[in-house]
Design an enzyme around this catalytic site. Structure first.
Site, PDB file in Angstrom:
ATOM      1  N   PHE A 113     -86.621 -19.160  -1.807  1.00 30.30           N
ATOM      2  CA  PHE A 113     -84.609 -19.146  -3.342  1.00 30.30           C
ATOM      3  C   PHE A 113     -83.335 -19.936  -2.428  1.00 30.30           C
ATOM      4  O   PHE A 113     -83.125 -20.127  -2.494  1.00 30.30           O
ATOM      5  CB  PHE A 113     -85.364 -17.951  -3.346  1.00 30.30           C
ATOM      6  CG  PHE A 113     -85.999 -17.425  -4.363  1.00 30.30           C
ATOM      7  CD1 PHE A 113     -87.390 -18.359  -4.437  1.00 30.30           C
ATOM      8  CD2 PHE A 113     -86.073 -17.131  -5.545  1.00 30.30           C
ATOM      9  CE1 PHE A 113     -88.404 -17.392  -5.193  1.00 30.30           C
ATOM     10  CE2 PHE A 113     -86.917 -15.942  -6.620  1.00 30.30           C
ATOM     11  CZ  PHE A 113     -87.640 -16.741  -6.602  1.00 30.30           C
ATOM     12  N   LEU A 114     -83.853 -19.330  -1.078  1.00 28.99           N
ATOM     13  CA  LEU A 114     -82.327 -19.300  -0.526  1.00 28.99           C
ATOM     14  C   LEU A 114     -82.114 -20.670  -0.271  1.00 28.99           C
ATOM     15  O   LEU A 114     -80.969 -21.611  -0.176  1.00 28.99           O
ATOM     16  CB  LEU A 114     -81.642 -18.688   0.643  1.00 28.99           C
ATOM     17  CG  LEU A 114     -82.281 -17.652   1.081  1.00 28.99           C
ATOM     18  CD1 LEU A 114     -82.213 -16.637   1.875  1.00 28.99           C
ATOM     19  CD2 LEU A 114     -80.674 -17.028   0.436  1.00 28.99           C
ATOM     20  N   CYS A 121     -86.933 -21.228  10.636  1.00 26.68           N
ATOM     21  CA  CYS A 121     -87.398 -20.338   8.511  1.00 26.68           C
ATOM     22  C   CYS A 121     -88.063 -20.860   7.428  1.00 26.68           C
ATOM     23  O   CYS A 121     -88.560 -21.421   7.026  1.00 26.68           O
ATOM     24  CB  CYS A 121     -86.849 -19.352   8.621  1.00 26.68           C
ATOM     25  SG  CYS A 121     -87.293 -17.607  10.070  1.00 26.68           S
ATOM     26  N   THR A 168     -94.875 -18.664  15.730  1.00 26.78           N
ATOM     27  CA  THR A 168     -95.712 -19.045  14.799  1.00 26.78           C
ATOM     28  C   THR A 168     -95.599 -20.033  14.192  1.00 26.78           C
ATOM     29  O   THR A 168     -95.011 -20.093  13.220  1.00 26.78           O
ATOM     30  CB  THR A 168     -95.971 -18.288  13.161  1.00 26.78           C
ATOM     31  OG1 THR A 168     -94.267 -17.597  12.554  1.00 26.78           O
ATOM     32  CG2 THR A 168     -96.599 -16.664  13.409  1.00 26.78           C
ATOM     33  N   GLY A 227     -88.143 -13.107  21.584  1.00 25.09           N
ATOM     34  CA  GLY A 227     -86.941 -14.085  21.006  1.00 25.09           C
ATOM     35  C   GLY A 227     -86.107 -13.881  20.039  1.00 25.09           C
ATOM     36  O   GLY A 227     -85.504 -13.174  20.128  1.00 25.09           O
TER      37      GLY A 227
END
Length: 480
Positions: free
Chosen positions: A222-223, A272, A88, A10
């Site tokens: 954090f981002l 993500c 996941t 992927g």
């Protein structure tokens, strides 16, 4: 010759392995996947993912020391190092539904590795996984090992889509976590030697397993938090007449804060950020830390609020109804320079407009109509399962048309929503677009890429996130 095999072809597995093959000509790299169509695409001229620079890297190595195959077991059996880069997804039912990671694919990969292995192996976690996954995988491998020794390493990826190849060529850091035992250290060293072919030693960090796993979740949290922080400010800017661009520029000039990830927008997307924060929340709850869990939950709440606020602003501006009005959507991917639509804010914005019976015309230079229709009919979190296990979309959304040109999308439209910051949208002939739209003509800029004054000069009513409001919009408060 060292042999590496990566399970999962992927967004992570493909580019990462292609770059390892390019930088390590003495290593044989095989990328394996059970999806025949995906492997066929990797072996063709039309790669299954769009990523600037990827094409050239793959073509240089494919057939020499880079191979794409569906013969999973053969390549796993022969490999010295096995990377696992499988989906996941977030669980949708059962314990931890809506937050916990579903490790079904991971577990079956681990069982298969134990089944087919005839020699000792290093198994590397590459997917984003919750803390302590390595421990679970280790148990599966050791209980099924038939005397073969496995070392588990965590080597999280920190790639940003759109710049993945550059990120791989020149990473800020490579993180390798392993057991703090002689065998664990040896395995860490073996993986370190692979990256040391092109990454300076001081950028290769080694930690224990749990630190490596948690660092990945923490970095993404954090981002995402920075984006939600500036988006929260954008709402306040609109309410007070401040300009979020000026505020974030002033804030970013502080060297302790820095300028990156301070662009206000319609919201963050990507595979993500949300998933990792939900995971973090679940881990905190499981470890008896509800206050910490609540803190991170707010990052997602503000992101959802921002998307809702945008839709409300559109509807409220257009006389409180978009029923049967054509709305042009420019950009569907979650950011420019990628065809990836996972968790893109465009999905929620389109669903919000469709819920008010709008007719939606979508143009994105890299996203297919099939993908858009699938995204708009799919349940939350379904996107993160392998394609052949995703529910087939039973119907297409009739009020949605997909076109291959921005001028076609905007023709006869009442309003335009810019949802991805593709460079080409900055250079459109907005005078031509205005002339072909219904009046009053609205532009809702979800990425702050247009020149607001120029567009107002042409005659548009413009809403830009976090910017002083158009007098027209001031009269119509967006009701949340």
């Amino acid at each position: 010759m060292v042999k590496i095999c990566c399970i999962g072809a992927g967004y992570v597995g493909g580019p990462t392995m292609a770059v390892i093959a390019l930088k390590c000509p003495s290593i044989e790299v095989a990328v394996v996947d059970i999806s025949v169509s995906r492997i066929n695409a990797w072996n063709s001229d039309q790669l299954p993912i769009y990523e600037p620079g990827l094409d050239g890297v793959v073509k240089q190595c494919r057939g020499k020391n880079l191979f794409f195959s569906t013969d999973v077991e053969k390549h796993v059996r022969e490999a010295d190092i096995v990377f696992v880069s499988v989906n996941t997804p977030t669980k949708t039912r059962g314990l931890g539904a809506g937050k916990a990671a579903d490790l079904t694919y991971w577990e079956s990969a681990a069982r298969m590795i134990a089944d087919v292995s005839k020699s000792d192996k290093i198994v590397v976690e590459k997917s984003t996984v919750p803390v302590k996954t390595a421990e679970a995988i280790e148990k599966i491998l050791t209980h099924n090992s038939k005397g073969i020794k496995f070392q588990i390493l965590s080597n999280p990826e920190f790639l940003a889509e759109g710049t993945a190849i550059q990120d791989l060529f020149n990473p800020d850091r490579v993180l390798i976590g392993g057991r703090e035992t002689p065998e664990g250290n040896k395995a860490v060293q073996a993986l370190k030697e692979v990256y040391a072919h092109w990454v300076p030693e001081e950028r290769i960090l080694t930690t224990n397993l749990w630190s490596a796993e948690l660092s990945k979740l923490a970095a993404n949290a954090f981002l995402a938090q920075r984006i939600s922080s500036v988006n929260a400010m954008s709402a306040l800017c609109e309410a007070t007449g401040a300009d979020v661009t000026q505020v974030s520029y002033a804030v970013g000039k502080d060297t302790r804060i820095g300028p990156k990830f301070l662009n206000a927008s319609v919201g963050f997307g990507g595979s993500c950020f949300q998933k990792d924060i939900l995971n973090l929340v679940y881990i905190c709850e499981c470890n008896g830390l509800p206050e910490v869990a609540e803190y991170w939950k707010q990052v997602i709440k503000i992101n959802d609020y921002q998307k809702n606020r945008f839709v409300n602003r559109v509807v409220a501006s257009m006389f409180n109804t978009v029923s049967n009005k054509k709305i042009a959507i420019l950009g569907f991917a979650f950011k420019k320079d990628t065809g990836d639509t996972r968790e893109t804010p465009a999905i929620d914005v389109c669903k919000g407009l469709l819920g008010d019976k709008a007719r939606v015309s979508i143009y994105d230079p890299q996203v297919t109509e099939d993908q858009i229709q699938r995204d708009l009919t799919m349940n939350k979190f379904d996107w993160d399962h392998p394609l052949h296990l995703q529910p087939m979309s039973p119907t297409t959304v009739k009020q949605v048309t997909c076109v291959w040109d921005a001028y076609e999308a905007t023709k006869d439209a009442h309003g335009i929503c810019i949802l991805t910051e593709w460079d080409e949208f900055k250079n459109l002939d907005f005078k031509k677009i205005y002339d072909n739209m219904q009046k009053p003509a609205f532009v809702f800029d979800g990425r702050n890429i247009v020149n607001v004054d120029q567009l107002r000069e042409i005659g548009f009513i413009v809403y830009s996130i976090g910017k002083p409001l158009d007098p027209w919009l001031k009269d119509m408060p967006a009701v949340a």
